[in-house]
Design an enzyme around this catalytic site. Structure first.
Site, PDB file in Angstrom:
ATOM      1  N   SER A  50     -33.263  -1.326  16.261  1.00 32.14           N
ATOM      2  CA  SER A  50     -32.445  -0.227  15.733  1.00 32.14           C
ATOM      3  C   SER A  50     -31.130  -0.108  16.490  1.00 32.14           C
ATOM      4  O   SER A  50     -30.278   0.695  16.134  1.00 32.14           O
ATOM      5  CB  SER A  50     -33.213   1.100  15.822  1.00 32.14           C
ATOM      6  OG  SER A  50     -33.613   1.351  17.158  1.00 32.14           O
ATOM      7  N   ASN A  57     -40.482   8.765  22.808  1.00 36.32           N
ATOM      8  CA  ASN A  57     -40.657   9.710  21.703  1.00 36.32           C
ATOM      9  C   ASN A  57     -39.972  11.045  21.957  1.00 36.32           C
ATOM     10  O   ASN A  57     -39.404  11.639  21.041  1.00 36.32           O
ATOM     11  CB  ASN A  57     -42.155   9.931  21.438  1.00 36.32           C
ATOM     12  CG  ASN A  57     -42.830   8.653  20.977  1.00 36.32           C
ATOM     13  OD1 ASN A  57     -42.154   7.651  20.722  1.00 36.32           O
ATOM     14  ND2 ASN A  57     -44.149   8.685  20.868  1.00 36.32           N
ATOM     15  N   THR A  91     -15.795  29.384 -19.257  1.00 37.42           N
ATOM     16  CA  THR A  91     -17.254  29.274 -19.220  1.00 37.42           C
ATOM     17  C   THR A  91     -17.578  28.294 -20.343  1.00 37.42           C
ATOM     18  O   THR A  91     -16.881  28.291 -21.369  1.00 37.42           O
ATOM     19  CB  THR A  91     -17.956  30.620 -19.482  1.00 37.42           C
ATOM     20  OG1 THR A  91     -17.497  31.138 -20.722  1.00 37.42           O
ATOM     21  CG2 THR A  91     -17.663  31.640 -18.376  1.00 37.42           C
ATOM     22  N   HIS A  92     -18.581  27.447 -20.121  1.00 37.10           N
ATOM     23  CA  HIS A  92     -18.890  26.370 -21.078  1.00 37.10           C
ATOM     24  C   HIS A  92     -17.673  25.481 -21.327  1.00 37.10           C
ATOM     25  O   HIS A  92     -17.538  24.891 -22.396  1.00 37.10           O
ATOM     26  CB  HIS A  92     -19.384  26.934 -22.416  1.00 37.10           C
ATOM     27  CG  HIS A  92     -20.385  28.037 -22.266  1.00 37.10           C
ATOM     28  ND1 HIS A  92     -21.738  27.821 -22.179  1.00 37.10           N
ATOM     29  CD2 HIS A  92     -20.222  29.379 -22.131  1.00 37.10           C
ATOM     30  CE1 HIS A  92     -22.363  28.968 -22.026  1.00 37.10           C
ATOM     31  NE2 HIS A  92     -21.464  29.939 -21.988  1.00 37.10           N
ATOM     32  N   SER A 105      -3.102   2.022 -10.815  1.00 31.24           N
ATOM     33  CA  SER A 105      -3.998   1.075 -11.454  1.00 31.24           C
ATOM     34  C   SER A 105      -3.368  -0.303 -11.354  1.00 31.24           C
ATOM     35  O   SER A 105      -2.152  -0.452 -11.431  1.00 31.24           O
ATOM     36  CB  SER A 105      -4.186   1.470 -12.914  1.00 31.24           C
ATOM     37  OG  SER A 105      -4.536   0.343 -13.678  1.00 31.24           O
ATOM     38  N   LYS A 147      -0.505   4.852 -14.665  1.00 35.76           N
ATOM     39  CA  LYS A 147      -1.585   5.667 -14.095  1.00 35.76           C
ATOM     40  C   LYS A 147      -1.370   6.085 -12.648  1.00 35.76           C
ATOM     41  O   LYS A 147      -0.793   5.383 -11.840  1.00 35.76           O
ATOM     42  CB  LYS A 147      -2.917   4.911 -14.214  1.00 35.76           C
ATOM     43  CG  LYS A 147      -3.236   4.686 -15.662  1.00 35.76           C
ATOM     44  CD  LYS A 147      -4.626   4.930 -16.119  1.00 35.76           C
ATOM     45  CE  LYS A 147      -5.726   4.855 -15.164  1.00 35.76           C
ATOM     46  NZ  LYS A 147      -7.011   4.886 -15.844  1.00 35.76           N
ATOM     47  N   ASN A 165      -4.104   7.779 -10.228  1.00 37.19           N
ATOM     48  CA  ASN A 165      -5.518   8.161 -10.284  1.00 37.19           C
ATOM     49  C   ASN A 165      -5.940   9.097  -9.146  1.00 37.19           C
ATOM     50  O   ASN A 165      -5.516   8.909  -8.012  1.00 37.19           O
ATOM     51  CB  ASN A 165      -6.396   6.909 -10.250  1.00 37.19           C
ATOM     52  CG  ASN A 165      -6.211   6.042 -11.482  1.00 37.19           C
ATOM     53  OD1 ASN A 165      -5.899   6.566 -12.558  1.00 37.19           O
ATOM     54  ND2 ASN A 165      -6.370   4.748 -11.330  1.00 37.19           N
ATOM     55  N   GLU A 181     -12.437  11.602  -7.026  1.00 36.26           N
ATOM     56  CA  GLU A 181     -13.537  10.878  -7.681  1.00 36.26           C
ATOM     57  C   GLU A 181     -14.546  10.370  -6.651  1.00 36.26           C
ATOM     58  O   GLU A 181     -15.746  10.382  -6.884  1.00 36.26           O
ATOM     59  CB  GLU A 181     -12.988   9.704  -8.489  1.00 36.26           C
ATOM     60  CG  GLU A 181     -12.204  10.143  -9.711  1.00 36.26           C
ATOM     61  CD  GLU A 181     -11.453   8.977 -10.332  1.00 36.26           C
ATOM     62  OE1 GLU A 181     -12.019   8.315 -11.214  1.00 36.26           O
ATOM     63  OE2 GLU A 181     -10.312   8.720  -9.917  1.00 36.26           O
ATOM     64  N   TYR A 187     -46.000  10.980  16.504  1.00 37.34           N
ATOM     65  CA  TYR A 187     -44.914  10.028  16.261  1.00 37.34           C
ATOM     66  C   TYR A 187     -45.402   8.766  15.558  1.00 37.34           C
ATOM     67  O   TYR A 187     -46.471   8.248  15.854  1.00 37.34           O
ATOM     68  CB  TYR A 187     -44.234   9.641  17.596  1.00 37.34           C
ATOM     69  CG  TYR A 187     -43.128   8.617  17.397  1.00 37.34           C
ATOM     70  CD1 TYR A 187     -41.831   9.016  17.101  1.00 37.34           C
ATOM     71  CD2 TYR A 187     -43.402   7.244  17.458  1.00 37.34           C
ATOM     72  CE1 TYR A 187     -40.824   8.074  16.882  1.00 37.34           C
ATOM     73  CE2 TYR A 187     -42.397   6.304  17.240  1.00 37.34           C
ATOM     74  CZ  TYR A 187     -41.117   6.725  16.953  1.00 37.34           C
ATOM     75  OH  TYR A 187     -40.133   5.805  16.726  1.00 37.34           O
ATOM     76  N   LYS A 203     -32.350   7.946  11.343  1.00 33.61           N
ATOM     77  CA  LYS A 203     -30.982   7.991  11.878  1.00 33.61           C
ATOM     78  C   LYS A 203     -29.903   7.559  10.903  1.00 33.61           C
ATOM     79  O   LYS A 203     -28.898   8.236  10.739  1.00 33.61           O
ATOM     80  CB  LYS A 203     -30.911   7.170  13.158  1.00 33.61           C
ATOM     81  CG  LYS A 203     -31.621   7.901  14.262  1.00 33.61           C
ATOM     82  CD  LYS A 203     -31.895   7.042  15.451  1.00 33.61           C
ATOM     83  CE  LYS A 203     -33.127   7.567  16.147  1.00 33.61           C
ATOM     84  NZ  LYS A 203     -34.384   7.251  15.417  1.00 33.61           N
TER      85      LYS A 203
HETATM   86  N1  ARG Z   1     -36.181   3.587  18.352  1.00 35.54           N
HETATM   87  C1  ARG Z   1     -37.253   4.503  18.274  1.00 35.54           C
HETATM   88  C2  ARG Z   1     -36.929   5.625  17.255  1.00 35.54           C
HETATM   89  O1  ARG Z   1     -35.835   5.709  16.850  1.00 35.54           O
HETATM   90  C3  ARG Z   1     -37.473   5.140  19.603  1.00 35.54           C
HETATM   91  C4  ARG Z   1     -38.860   5.644  19.806  1.00 35.54           C
HETATM   92  C5  ARG Z   1     -39.786   4.500  19.882  1.00 35.54           C
HETATM   93  N2  ARG Z   1     -41.099   4.938  20.244  1.00 35.54           N
HETATM   94  C6  ARG Z   1     -42.147   4.119  20.161  1.00 35.54           C
HETATM   95  N3  ARG Z   1     -43.272   4.613  20.482  1.00 35.54           N
HETATM   96  N4  ARG Z   1     -42.024   2.895  19.720  1.00 35.54           N
HETATM   97  O2  ARG Z   1     -37.750   6.394  16.847  1.00 35.54           O
END
Ligand code: ARG
Length: 461
Positions: A26, A113, A158-159, A280, A286, A288, A293, A320, A328
């Protein structure tokens, strides 16, 4: 991928499959939390030293090491490694590489965690404040536009049918109220974000004599979470945050839609500044309204972010689970999108030029019909009958292809003997708008009251 010794590698006899490293990492996105993670780690190390859980000098070494890593990250000199999984492991490993084995003591009395959600909450607190500040700017811009447009009359719909004339300022003040509620919603959610999870361990609490109140103070959390399972496994406040983002986007999108329609050649009510529009590649005529949008379009992706997180948590057993790592990206995406959309809308409102002749032309005519009916009501005719009489007048004029303002007193009298000379005053959109003097209505004096109220509240002169 270069082989890095895993911080959790003790019980494993073979190295991780490279697919698994790639699939489970991650750090490519959660490095956005780096500075919050370091902040949390510094507070934790300080507390460990203060409590004598680790020697004070070692805590100081850890803190100094973390501060150096922080500088490296800020100067873009930090080498992020996917094989170290996430932002937390990357920083911890860098600390151990930098200060040696003592670095390994940082994780005493802590789990990833409770660590990850602490960093995430610090991030959410800061981004909430950023969003609130952007909303304040938007509100001030709307207020200023309202002051500039208090003498412009426009049909309200309205409408999407012309309904009644209002002052254009009344429209902008409506959105000021709307974005004020969005702001309040974010501030309200902050109460639930502003509670410290750290000190909950993996899920069950910590078997060292930690001081959570101290850590809360260091990190600026006003409360400590009371239950370690809840602290490590709950994401309801993240969902709430995304829901606030979604609602705010829905409001921005709705405002965008009106402005897009008003900007069309058919309406011609507003002109957007050249610098905020695009051309455009094929049709030279145009100009835009792409920013509007895209605000409307990006609303869809923010809803998607909300639905993603709602779906991620719905089947999770306590406590967890790794699924929670997926919380995230939707948040980062929603924050980026919402902030951009608020900034875009603020620029548009600032640069918007109303075409008052067009608006006023459209504000009269049958948009005045309700007031004609109310005139008869004031003469004692029941509203339903008055409504019917004016309906007949409208049909009579539509048949002859005439506007309401062209009708004479003699013609009106054929529909009801109650019509007298003073009814002709009602055939002006200005007079009609100003007759709506009820609190919250569109008369000039009522709008001015609201403008004054907000000027004081927003501290603008
Ligand atoms: N990268 C993990 C998360 O975003 C961190 C926590 C990982 N905990 C674990 N027990 N593997 O949640």
């Amino acid at each position: 991928m270069k082989e890095e010794k895993k911080l959790w590698g003790g019980r494993f006899s073979e190295s991780t499959d490279s697919f698994v490293e790639e699939f489970t990492e991650s750090v490519s996105f959660d490095k956005e939390l780096a500075l919050y993670d370091i902040k949390g780690s510094i507070a934790h190390a300080k507390m460990l030293g203060k409590q004598g859980i680790i020697p004070k000098e070692e805590a100081e070494k850890i803190i100094k090491g973390l501060q150096e890593i922080q500088t490296e990250i800020q100067e873009n000199k930090f080498n992020w490694k996917k094989e170290l999984e996430d932002v937390h492991m990357n920083i911890e490993k860098a600390l151990i590489d930098k200060i040696g084995n003592i670095g390994g003591k940082l994780h005493t009395g802590r789990s990833r965690n409770d660590q990850v959600i602490t960093a995430f909450k610090l991030y959410l607190k800061e981004e909430t404040n950023n969003i609130v500040n952007l909303l304040k700017e938007l509100k001030k811009t709307l207020l200023k536009k309202a002051e500039e447009t208090i003498d412009i009359i426009i049909p309200a719909y309205t409408h999407l049918q012309r309904a009644q004339p209002i002052r254009l300022a009344h429209y902008f003040m409506a959105y000021l109220e709307i974005f004020n509620r969005d702001e309040e919603r974010f501030l309200d959610t902050l109460k639930r974000i502003d509670q410290l999870p750290l000190g909950s361990g993996a899920l069950a609490g910590v078997d060292f004599p930690i001081d959570r109140e101290f850590v809360a103070k260091e990190l600026g959390f006003s409360q400590v979470m009371r239950n370690s399972i809840d602290a490590t496994a709950s994401r309801d406040f993240v969902i709430e945050f995304l829901s606030n983002c979604s609602i705010c986007m829905s409001n921005l999108s709705r405002l965008s839609e009106d402005l897009i329609i008003w900007n069309s050649s058919e309406f011609g009510f507003v002109e957007l500044p050249d610098k905020l529009t695009t051309g455009s590649s094929i049709m030279p005529q145009k100009k835009n309204p792409d920013v509007l949008e895209l605000i409307r379009g990006k609303t869809g992706r923010v809803y998607g972010d909300l639905v993603a997180l709602l779906t991620i948590v719905k089947g999770l057993p306590m406590a967890y689970n790794r699924d929670l790592q997926e919380d995230k990206e939707p948040v980062f995406d929603a924050v980026r999108t919402l902030k951009g959309s608020i900034i875009g809308m603020t620029k548009i409102i600032e640069g918007l030029k109303p075409v008052s002749e067009k608006m006023e032309q459209a504000a009269g005519g049958f948009a005045l019909a309700t007031d004609l009916a109310n005139y008869l009501v004031r003469k004692g005719i029941p509203f339903r009958d008055a409504h019917h009489i004016v309906g007949q007048i409208v049909a009579y004029l539509v048949n002859q292809n005439r506007e309401l303002e062209t009708i004479t007193l003699e013609e009106l009298k054929q529909f009801s003997p109650e019509f007298e000379n003073d009814v002709l005053n009602l055939l002006s959109a200005y007079n009609v708008a100003d007759a709506r003097k009820s609190f919250g209505g569109t008369s000039k004096e009522r709008i001015q009251e609201q403008v004054n109220f907000w000027k004081e509240k927003l501290n603008v002169s």
